[in-house]
Design a protein around this motif. Sequence first.
Motif, short mmCIF file in Angstrom:
data_model
loop_
_atom_site.label_atom_id
_atom_site.label_comp_id
_atom_site.label_asym_id
_atom_site.label_seq_id
_atom_site.Cartn_x
_atom_site.Cartn_y
_atom_site.Cartn_z
N ASP A 1 0.85 -0.95 0.16
CA ASP A 1 0.00 -0.16 -0.04
C ASP A 1 0.84 1.34 -0.20
OD1 ASP A 1 0.88 0.51 2.62
OD2 ASP A 1 -0.93 -0.65 3.44
N ASP A 2 0.28 2.42 0.27
CA ASP A 2 1.03 3.56 0.25
C ASP A 2 2.36 3.76 1.29
OD1 ASP A 2 -0.42 4.62 -1.83
OD2 ASP A 2 -1.78 5.81 -0.40
N GLU A 3 2.29 2.62 2.16
CA GLU A 3 3.35 2.92 3.10
C GLU A 3 3.96 1.59 3.71
OE1 GLU A 3 1.60 4.93 6.53
OE2 GLU A 3 1.43 6.90 5.52
N MET A 4 3.87 0.63 2.76
CA MET A 4 4.49 -0.70 3.00
C MET A 4 4.72 -1.36 2.10
SD MET A 4 4.40 -2.62 5.95
CE MET A 4 3.25 -2.21 7.07
N LEU A 5 5.83 -2.19 2.11
CA LEU A 5 6.51 -2.87 1.10
C LEU A 5 6.42 -4.25 1.29
CD1 LEU A 5 7.73 -1.66 -1.73
CD2 LEU A 5 10.06 -1.90 -0.43
#
Length: 802
Positions: free
Chosen positions: A641-645
């Motif tokens: 998501d926008d903040e997780m890899l």
Amino acid sequence: MPAFRQVGEKQLPNPVLCMAWSPKRDLIALANTTGELLLHRLASFQRVWSLPPSEYTGKEITALAWRPDGKILAFSLGDTKQVVLCGVEKAEILHVFPMQNSVTCMHWMEVTEESSALSSFYNSEDESKLFLPKLPTLPKSYSTTSKIFSEEKSDEIMNLMGEVRLNVLVLGGDSGFVELYAYGMYKIATLSGVSGTCRSLSLSSDLKSLAVITEVRSADGDPQICYVQLDTRLLSDCLPEVTRMARKFTHISTLLQYLHLSLTCMCEAWEDILMQMDLRLTKFVQEKNTSTQVQDEFLELLLWGQSSPELQALLMNQLTVKGLKKLGQSIESSYSSIQKLVISHLQSGSEALLYHLSEVKGMSLWKQKFEPLGLDSAALEGAITAVGSFSLKANELLQVIDKSTKNFKAFFRWLYVAMLRMCEEHVPPELNKMTQKDIAFVADFLSEHFSENEELFDRKGKYFNVERVGQYLKDEDEDLVSPPNTKGNQWLKFLQESAHLKESPLLFPSFPQKSLHFVKRMMESVIEQCLQKPAEVIGKSVKQAVFLPLYTVPESSESTPRLFELPSLWNDKKAKMHHVVFCMPEISPGKLYVLRKGTDPNRHILNSVVSIDLRHHLDTAGEAAARPNYIYSCLDARFYDDEMLTVVLRGDYEREESGWRVLAQLPLASALSCETEFKWEPNLRLDQQSGAIPCLELVLGNQWRELENMKAQFVAVNGIRKVACVLSANLRHIRVFEMDVEDEDDEGAESQNASADQDGLDATMASEGQGEEPKEEGGERVGGGGDAFRKTEEQLESEEAL
């Protein structure tokens, strides 16, 4: 307890080349090396359906993309250079269109920007339904009928367009080939100036820029990976106009396909049996010894009831009474089918086409809004004229069918009676009555149709053209063999004598010498030019805003499937940033790099490049470090998501070959909030200045899991559905994980709403009998379990009971 819950595992018979999670449902699409497309459900990785390769499409799938609403899958074929749109619920091919280049990557995005102009447009979009009747469905009995037009209850065009909001399918390929298709159907831009082969694409949701990862041959011969940002401001600035134009042109291109399929059905309805009369008469001419004309022999039979032995042999031995009756029934049935198709399909399709083209012409006259997009009112006027000519030709065919039906009925009735008399059989009294008017009618028919034509023999291998309808359906450039007789037509005479009306733009040209196929092809080419012009104009407006060479790749890695390779792109809709995640194994194998660029090239947003050190200590949150002597490197990374890899890591113990594999979640908050802008040396690649890149060390906590007994290599994720699919290096071993298991109880109504779509699809597929999965060799579920998993099994049972 390990992080992430394994819910499925499978050994697949064929290596997987592409995989992509549905944006809306717990479904994953896989494409394998045989050209088969597979759809699997999360629960125990159960197969929903498979679409085998087709001789009409191709066998080498090179890229996959889901439409943002999850209802249609697009995939590209390398061997036939085509893009196919496939319906998800029933594995139906809905639309196929050819490409000039092979497609290597694709991305399907939906515009999220709203404006007052757009919302007012959405409310007025369905006005065409008020004026146009629904197109009749094509007959199911014909082999070429497309799935789009054969479903009686579906609205064909809306089914393909999906939601009213604009969505764009971006295709990239070799030699800098990039094209944008609105609704996956209509080409709105052909871009030039991109160098190298496209490896990955991402169009920003505000339409301001397109991020592209390309592979360019550097001066020393090694492939060089580059980041390119293209300024697509025209699409963003003219969003309401682009949306309106795209929807209109999608209607038009779908109607062209409808007319093409209608004409194909007409050709199938016209049978070769209709040519038998011509071929038998030609054979009769070649074999007979007398010098008299064929029409004279038939006229003699008509007037005196006598025939030469040759004509008698032709009628009694070659044609026969039974054969004549069958021929008459075939002609009547065939003509009737063609007549129905012309009236219900060609005419209604042409009317709808005229309506939409007239609306587009009206748009083109609003020059301030639509001229920048390449709408040309003069070209559209030409397209409207071409459709009018096609309607005229269809109407001409109706008149020819009507006249031919009457002629053949009278001729066959007379000939049937004559042959019964030759056989000395009983003639029914209702057939025996023949007035002087009937005799004159048959005599006119014989003198007009039964004259020999030497020129026709050279072209077609026959002397006759008794049957007049088939020539209209031939897909050839030659003129009609027997054009309609216009002698005595008062309207044509009036036109010829009128100096003003002869060249009037208000009158559609009729092309009396040409076939229906010829006029249709001419109409298609004129409309195609109107459709292509905006794509060229918009494409020329797109300029390269950023070109950043990242690193070189050694030739040895050429064997890796290109679709899985890093870098991967992510479009952050909230922050309006493009993110690129990549590794540079030759320079720093234990580091992962994240590049951030603003989606608006004309506004200064703090861009950054940061590296994340993965080399040691996976777990530093109070527990003993896991395998502390291992040095970790990244094999694959995807934005969750926008903040997780989500990453697949390989841990090597003092550089031993085997290594162990780990699936982990990397929180990127600290990396994304990096305040220092990286000063890029313009003449250097990034790997040549990697020492100046800020480096971060992340604390993973318990967000990782060892992948036992699996040489994991690649990962596909869906953060909305909270799932990940890991693929082994041999491309045949798959494991599926639910990632945020601990949050399950707290998700509440939002999660229930999110699964509503899935349940609906499951129920549909179960009722279609698609819930059962064929057993595959080596297929075995390992791990998983738990209440949520058992619940899924119970749901499946109840669905199958339905």
